[in-house]
Design an enzyme around this catalytic site. Structure first.
Site, PDB file in Angstrom:
ATOM      1  N   GLY A  20      98.660  63.561  -7.377  1.00  0.00           N
ATOM      2  CA  GLY A  20      98.534  62.588  -6.292  1.00  0.00           C
ATOM      3  C   GLY A  20      99.324  61.323  -6.569  1.00  0.00           C
ATOM      4  CB  THR A  21     101.084  60.215  -9.640  1.00  0.00           C
ATOM      5  OG1 THR A  21      99.993  60.571 -10.477  1.00  0.00           O
ATOM      6  CG2 THR A  21     101.777  58.969 -10.174  1.00  0.00           C
ATOM      7  CE  LYS A  43     100.872  52.561  -2.472  1.00  0.00           C
ATOM      8  NZ  LYS A  43     100.583  53.576  -3.509  1.00  0.00           N
ATOM      9  CB  THR A  82     101.391  57.862   2.946  1.00  0.00           C
ATOM     10  OG1 THR A  82     100.369  58.115   1.990  1.00  0.00           O
ATOM     11  CG2 THR A  82     101.026  58.455   4.290  1.00  0.00           C
ATOM     12  CB  SER A  97      89.428  54.282 -16.627  1.00  0.00           C
ATOM     13  OG  SER A  97      90.847  54.221 -16.708  1.00  0.00           O
ATOM     14  N   GLY A  98      90.486  54.969 -13.446  1.00  0.00           N
ATOM     15  CA  GLY A  98      91.122  54.293 -12.306  1.00  0.00           C
ATOM     16  C   GLY A  98      90.320  54.411 -11.019  1.00  0.00           C
ATOM     17  CG  HIS A 122      98.627  51.056   0.620  1.00  0.00           C
ATOM     18  ND1 HIS A 122      99.752  51.424   1.310  1.00  0.00           N
ATOM     19  CD2 HIS A 122      97.884  52.188   0.472  1.00  0.00           C
ATOM     20  CE1 HIS A 122      99.698  52.733   1.564  1.00  0.00           C
ATOM     21  NE2 HIS A 122      98.573  53.213   1.081  1.00  0.00           N
ATOM     22  CG  HIS A 123      94.690  48.753  -2.664  1.00  0.00           C
ATOM     23  ND1 HIS A 123      95.062  48.644  -3.973  1.00  0.00           N
ATOM     24  CD2 HIS A 123      94.910  50.064  -2.330  1.00  0.00           C
ATOM     25  CE1 HIS A 123      95.472  49.824  -4.423  1.00  0.00           C
ATOM     26  NE2 HIS A 123      95.389  50.710  -3.428  1.00  0.00           N
ATOM     27  N   GLY A 153     102.013  62.943  -1.589  1.00  0.00           N
ATOM     28  CA  GLY A 153     101.788  61.495  -1.582  1.00  0.00           C
ATOM     29  C   GLY A 153     100.533  61.118  -0.818  1.00  0.00           C
ATOM     30  CG  ASN A 154      97.705  60.556   2.513  1.00  0.00           C
ATOM     31  OD1 ASN A 154      96.702  61.248   2.703  1.00  0.00           O
ATOM     32  ND2 ASN A 154      97.741  59.258   2.787  1.00  0.00           N
TER      33      ASN A 154
HETATM   34  N1  LIG Z   1      98.194  61.257  -3.015  1.00  0.00           N
HETATM   35  C1  LIG Z   1      97.142  60.571  -2.567  1.00  0.00           C
HETATM   36  O1  LIG Z   1      96.414  61.010  -1.642  1.00  0.00           O
HETATM   37  C2  LIG Z   1      96.815  59.249  -3.198  1.00  0.00           C
HETATM   38  C3  LIG Z   1      97.598  58.791  -4.202  1.00  0.00           C
HETATM   39  N2  LIG Z   1      97.265  57.661  -4.881  1.00  0.00           N
HETATM   40  C4  LIG Z   1      98.106  57.316  -6.004  1.00  0.00           C
HETATM   41  O2  LIG Z   1      97.381  57.591  -7.208  1.00  0.00           O
HETATM   42  C5  LIG Z   1      97.836  56.707  -8.251  1.00  0.00           C
HETATM   43  C6  LIG Z   1      96.641  56.003  -8.873  1.00  0.00           C
HETATM   44  O3  LIG Z   1      96.048  55.156  -7.925  1.00  0.00           O
HETATM   45  P1  LIG Z   1      94.755  54.278  -8.289  1.00  0.00           P
HETATM   46  O4  LIG Z   1      93.677  55.154  -8.783  1.00  0.00           O
HETATM   47  O5  LIG Z   1      94.508  53.400  -7.126  1.00  0.00           O
HETATM   48  O6  LIG Z   1      95.352  53.389  -9.487  1.00  0.00           O
HETATM   49  P2  LIG Z   1      94.588  52.784 -10.739  1.00  0.00           P
HETATM   50  O7  LIG Z   1      95.536  51.804 -11.356  1.00  0.00           O
HETATM   51  O8  LIG Z   1      93.227  52.342 -10.358  1.00  0.00           O
HETATM   52  O9  LIG Z   1      94.414  54.037 -11.729  1.00  0.00           O
HETATM   53  C7  LIG Z   1      95.466  54.606 -12.414  1.00  0.00           C
HETATM   54  C8  LIG Z   1      94.896  55.288 -13.648  1.00  0.00           C
HETATM   55  O10 LIG Z   1      95.955  55.928 -14.356  1.00  0.00           O
HETATM   56  C9  LIG Z   1      95.945  55.467 -15.702  1.00  0.00           C
HETATM   57  N3  LIG Z   1      97.288  55.396 -16.278  1.00  0.00           N
HETATM   58  C10 LIG Z   1      98.305  54.591 -15.888  1.00  0.00           C
HETATM   59  N4  LIG Z   1      99.371  54.784 -16.683  1.00  0.00           N
HETATM   60  C11 LIG Z   1      99.002  55.722 -17.580  1.00  0.00           C
HETATM   61  C12 LIG Z   1      99.672  56.351 -18.669  1.00  0.00           C
HETATM   62  N5  LIG Z   1     100.952  56.058 -18.969  1.00  0.00           N
HETATM   63  N6  LIG Z   1      98.985  57.296 -19.385  1.00  0.00           N
HETATM   64  C13 LIG Z   1      97.714  57.611 -19.064  1.00  0.00           C
HETATM   65  N7  LIG Z   1      97.029  57.022 -18.064  1.00  0.00           N
HETATM   66  C14 LIG Z   1      97.677  56.108 -17.318  1.00  0.00           C
HETATM   67  C15 LIG Z   1      95.343  54.074 -15.630  1.00  0.00           C
HETATM   68  O11 LIG Z   1      94.878  53.694 -16.882  1.00  0.00           O
HETATM   69  P3  LIG Z   1      95.038  52.177 -17.422  1.00  0.00           P
HETATM   70  O12 LIG Z   1      94.004  51.426 -16.650  1.00  0.00           O
HETATM   71  O13 LIG Z   1      94.797  52.301 -18.867  1.00  0.00           O
HETATM   72  O14 LIG Z   1      96.444  51.764 -17.057  1.00  0.00           O
HETATM   73  C16 LIG Z   1      94.244  54.281 -14.607  1.00  0.00           C
HETATM   74  O15 LIG Z   1      93.113  54.878 -15.191  1.00  0.00           O
HETATM   75  C17 LIG Z   1      98.858  55.784  -7.589  1.00  0.00           C
HETATM   76  O16 LIG Z   1     100.153  56.295  -7.816  1.00  0.00           O
HETATM   77  C18 LIG Z   1      98.512  55.869  -6.105  1.00  0.00           C
HETATM   78  O17 LIG Z   1      99.559  55.571  -5.247  1.00  0.00           O
HETATM   79  C19 LIG Z   1      96.154  56.936  -4.569  1.00  0.00           C
HETATM   80  C20 LIG Z   1      95.343  57.337  -3.540  1.00  0.00           C
HETATM   81  C21 LIG Z   1      95.610  58.526  -2.752  1.00  0.00           C
HETATM   82  O1  LIG Z   2      97.693  53.566  -3.873  1.00  0.00           O
HETATM   83  C1  LIG Z   2      96.913  53.894  -2.953  1.00  0.00           C
HETATM   84  O2  LIG Z   2      95.809  53.367  -2.806  1.00  0.00           O
HETATM   85  C2  LIG Z   2      97.327  54.965  -2.051  1.00  0.00           C
HETATM   86  N1  LIG Z   2      98.419  55.605  -2.335  1.00  0.00           N
HETATM   87  C3  LIG Z   2      98.975  56.706  -1.628  1.00  0.00           C
HETATM   88  C4  LIG Z   2     100.356  56.338  -1.135  1.00  0.00           C
HETATM   89  O3  LIG Z   2     101.138  55.763  -1.901  1.00  0.00           O
HETATM   90  O4  LIG Z   2     100.677  56.664   0.007  1.00  0.00           O
HETATM   91  C5  LIG Z   2      98.055  57.266  -0.582  1.00  0.00           C
HETATM   92  C6  LIG Z   2      97.126  56.289   0.076  1.00  0.00           C
HETATM   93  O5  LIG Z   2      97.780  55.645   1.119  1.00  0.00           O
HETATM   94  C7  LIG Z   2      96.477  55.320  -0.892  1.00  0.00           C
END
Ligand SMILES: NC(=O)C1=CN([C@@H]2O[C@H](COP(=O)(O)OP(=O)(O)OC[C@H]3O[C@@H](n4cnc5c(N)ncnc54)[C@H](OP(=O)(O)O)[C@@H]3O)[C@@H](O)[C@H]2O)C=CC1
Ligand SMILES: O=C(O)C1=N[C@H](C(=O)O)C[C@H](O)C1
Length: 266
Positions: free
Chosen positions: A97-98, A158, A165, A9-10, A154-155, A122-123
């Site tokens: 990716g978290t 975050k 990254t 859903s994220g 970032h947005h 991280g990226n």
């Molecule tokens: N490595 C990479 O290239 C990138 C990494 N990221 C990272 O990815 C992560 C997610 O980013 P983003 O999609 O923007 O964030 P969002 O907040 O949009 O999405 C996070 C999702 O994880 C769910 N979630 C959070 N906590 C839990 C839990 N305890 N159990 C189950 N589900 C959970 C959320 O659900 P709920 O809404 O119910 O909380 C939501 O669906 C971040 O850590 C971000 O930094 C992002 C982009 C690129």
């Molecule tokens: O949360 C984000 O959006 C992103 N998270 C990653 C990070 O923590 O570096 C990667 C990207 O920059 C987007």
């Protein structure tokens, strides 16, 4: 490849469904959300506002991973730690990716990563991973009279800082200098900070609007500044990288990998 997407859903979860659909040989077999989430029990396609897909969203990681080949997980640190255990128990490759893990969480993850195929970065973009190599090289070439500062943007949604990254880039810079990042990292300045400590690597975070992700590594030296930059303009970039990593992870020996391994630029 039977793929499970966590945090569907994220922001990234939605991107991952689209990236998986666009990839050849990838079947979104299950979709995970937090237990008790509104989407539990609903069809994934409908929950995303589209046509029915015949995949029911679940909060039960064990059931979702039952017959899966890979789990892609862009969620939150506590969720990822739990998913890592479940994925290892079932031998399902885990693409993480978290970001935003603390030191204890990283230690816990690392302890388990030897037991399963894990790709964690991280990226997931080609550009940033290439940039880490350049940063290592430039940091090694320029002496300590060049101060290293990492600025990330970032947005507004975050939740963690510095970004994953920025931490990767900081680690690359420290490696280039032959020092441990933990010894030189300066992650917050406020008030009377005193002059900059020689050799430190500084981090600054800007949050606003819908910035997908911008990173600058600044080498500020006597009379000149070298800046290495990356700008992500579309977060589908990260989702494509993660799907590529999940495909790459199939049939690999257990162990921890990163995107340099996946991209073959390590
Ligand atoms: N490595 C990479 O290239 C990138 C990494 N990221 C990272 O990815 C992560 C997610 O980013 P983003 O999609 O923007 O964030 P969002 O907040 O949009 O999405 C996070 C999702 O994880 C769910 N979630 C959070 N906590 C839990 C839990 N305890 N159990 C189950 N589900 C959970 C959320 O659900 P709920 O809404 O119910 O909380 C939501 O669906 C971040 O850590 C971000 O930094 C992002 C982009 C690129
Ligand atoms: O949360 C984000 O959006 C992103 N998270 C990653 C990070 O923590 O570096 C990667 C990207 O920059 C987007």
């Amino acid at each position: 490849m039977k793929l499970v997407i966590a945090g569907v859903s994220g922001r990234m979860g939605r991107m991952l469904v689209a990236a998986a659909d666009a990839a050849e040989g990838v079947d979104v077999a299950a979709a995970l959300v937090r237990p008790g989430h509104d989407w539990v029990g609903h069809d994934l396609g409908r929950a995303l506002g589209g046509a029915e897909r015949g995949v029911i969203v679940t909060g039960d990681a064990g059931a979702a991973l039952g017959s899966a080949d890979a789990l892609i997980d862009f969620t939150a640190p506590d969720a990822t730690l739990a998913y890592a255990q479940e994925a290892a128990r079932r031998g399902v490759a885990h693409v993480i990716g978290t970001t935003g893990f603390d030191a204890d969480q990283i230690a816990t993850l690392e302890a388990g990563e030897a037991r399963n195929v894990t790709v964690r970065a991280g990226n997931m973009s080609l550009g940033v991973n290439l940039l880490t190599q350049l940063v290592r090289q430039v940091a090694a070439a320029l002496g300590e009279e060049f101060d290293i500062e990492i600025v990330e943007r970032h947005h507004r949604h975050k939740v963690d800082a510095p970004s994953g990254t920025a931490l990767m880039l900081g680690e690359a810079a420290a490696e280039g200098r032959g020092v441990a990042i933990g010894d030189v990292s300066d992650r917050g300045r406020d008030g009377i900070t005193g002059p900059r400590r020689a050799g430190d690597i500084g981090f600054a975070a800007i949050r606003g609007g819908d910035i997908v992700g911008m990173h600058d590594v600044v080498f500020a030296g006597p009379g000149e500044i070298v800046t290495l930059s990356h700008m992500a303009t579309d977060r589908s970039l990260f989702a494509r990288g993660a799907v590529r990593a999940a495909l790459w992870a199939q049939d690999r020996p257990a162990g921890r990998y990163d995107m340099l391994d996946v991209l073959g630029i390590g």
